[in-house]
Design a protein around this motif. Structure first.
Motif, PDB file in Angstrom:
ATOM      1  N   ALA A  59       1.024  -0.995  -0.254  1.00  0.00           N
ATOM      2  CA  ALA A  59      -0.222  -0.061   0.489  1.00  0.00           C
ATOM      3  C   ALA A  59       1.109   0.923   0.348  1.00  0.00           C
ATOM      4  N   VAL A  60       0.024   2.458  -0.717  1.00  0.00           N
ATOM      5  CA  VAL A  60       0.991   3.423  -0.613  1.00  0.00           C
ATOM      6  C   VAL A  60       0.624   4.273   0.768  1.00  0.00           C
TER       7      VAL A  60
ATOM      8  N   LEU B  25       0.033  12.774   5.113  1.00  0.00           N
ATOM      9  CA  LEU B  25       0.562  12.905   6.355  1.00  0.00           C
ATOM     10  C   LEU B  25       1.315  14.374   7.197  1.00  0.00           C
ATOM     11  N   LYS B  26       1.941  15.119   5.964  1.00  0.00           N
ATOM     12  CA  LYS B  26       2.247  16.394   6.455  1.00  0.00           C
ATOM     13  C   LYS B  26       1.904  17.156   6.965  1.00  0.00           C
ATOM     14  N   GLY B  27       0.640  17.214   5.676  1.00  0.00           N
ATOM     15  CA  GLY B  27      -0.441  18.294   6.657  1.00  0.00           C
ATOM     16  C   GLY B  27      -1.305  17.973   7.679  1.00  0.00           C
TER      17      GLY B  27
ATOM     18  N   ALA C  27       0.855  11.411  -2.637  1.00  0.00           N
ATOM     19  CA  ALA C  27       0.075  12.412  -2.229  1.00  0.00           C
ATOM     20  C   ALA C  27      -0.651  11.769  -0.496  1.00  0.00           C
ATOM     21  N   SER C  28      -0.230  10.377  -0.324  1.00  0.00           N
ATOM     22  CA  SER C  28      -0.054   9.654   0.423  1.00  0.00           C
ATOM     23  C   SER C  28       0.806  10.491   1.793  1.00  0.00           C
TER      24      SER C  28
ATOM     25  N   TYR D 216       3.426   6.581  -7.912  1.00  0.00           N
ATOM     26  CA  TYR D 216       3.881   7.466  -7.956  1.00  0.00           C
ATOM     27  C   TYR D 216       3.325   8.258  -7.493  1.00  0.00           C
ATOM     28  N   ALA D 217       2.215   8.917  -7.592  1.00  0.00           N
ATOM     29  CA  ALA D 217       1.476   9.999  -7.730  1.00  0.00           C
ATOM     30  C   ALA D 217       0.775   9.690  -6.444  1.00  0.00           C
TER      31      ALA D 217
END
Length: 137
Positions: free
Chosen positions: A5-6, A130-132, A125-126, A120-121
């Motif tokens: 999973a991403v 997380l950073k957000g 995005a994942s 990759y995209a």
């Protein structure tokens, strides 16, 4: 690396790190994991260290009340956070943002591995999501 999973929990390194977290009572393992990435400087960052760091950042986000995806793979971290309610120090959140930038940088094996895949995209995005979820300041 076994990856399915991403999200941060979708690989073997992450699950192993999450299991080891159960042996700790404070955020020392989280901080050490982030420091491993930051102390690497501009040298090539190997995928296991990056994958572990993303899970450590999930701990910080969850301690801030920003849970994100909860599933079978996240259970160990979710239980640890619920059993040890504490605040993530602001300096750890700042480190988390620096670590994410490092993971997304040119000299990152994990980024390279994902860049070579059709997902990759979705992965970037994942990581951005997380950073957000980690509030700095």
């Amino acid at each position: 690396m076994g990856t399915w999973a991403v999200d941060a929990f979708g690989n073997d390194y992450a699950l192993d790190w999450a299991e080891d977290l159960q042996e700790t009572r404070n955020l020392e393992a989280v901080e050490n994991t982030l420091d491993n990435v930051l102390d690497n400087g501009g040298a090539y960052l190997e995928a296991p260290f990056a994958a572990e760091a993303l899970v450590a950042i999930e701990v910080i986000a969850r301690l801030q009340g920003h849970w994100g995806l909860r599933n079978e793979e996240s259970e160990a971290v979710d239980a640890w956070v619920e059993q040890r309610p504490q605040k993530a120090r602001p300096d750890l959140a700042a480190k988390a943002h620096q670590v994410i930038e490092r993971i997304l940088a040119e000299q990152s094996e994990l980024r390279e591995l994902w860049a070579d895949s059709e997902h990759y995209a979705d992965w970037t995005a994942s990581v951005a999501e997380l950073k957000g979820r980690v509030n700095v300041g």
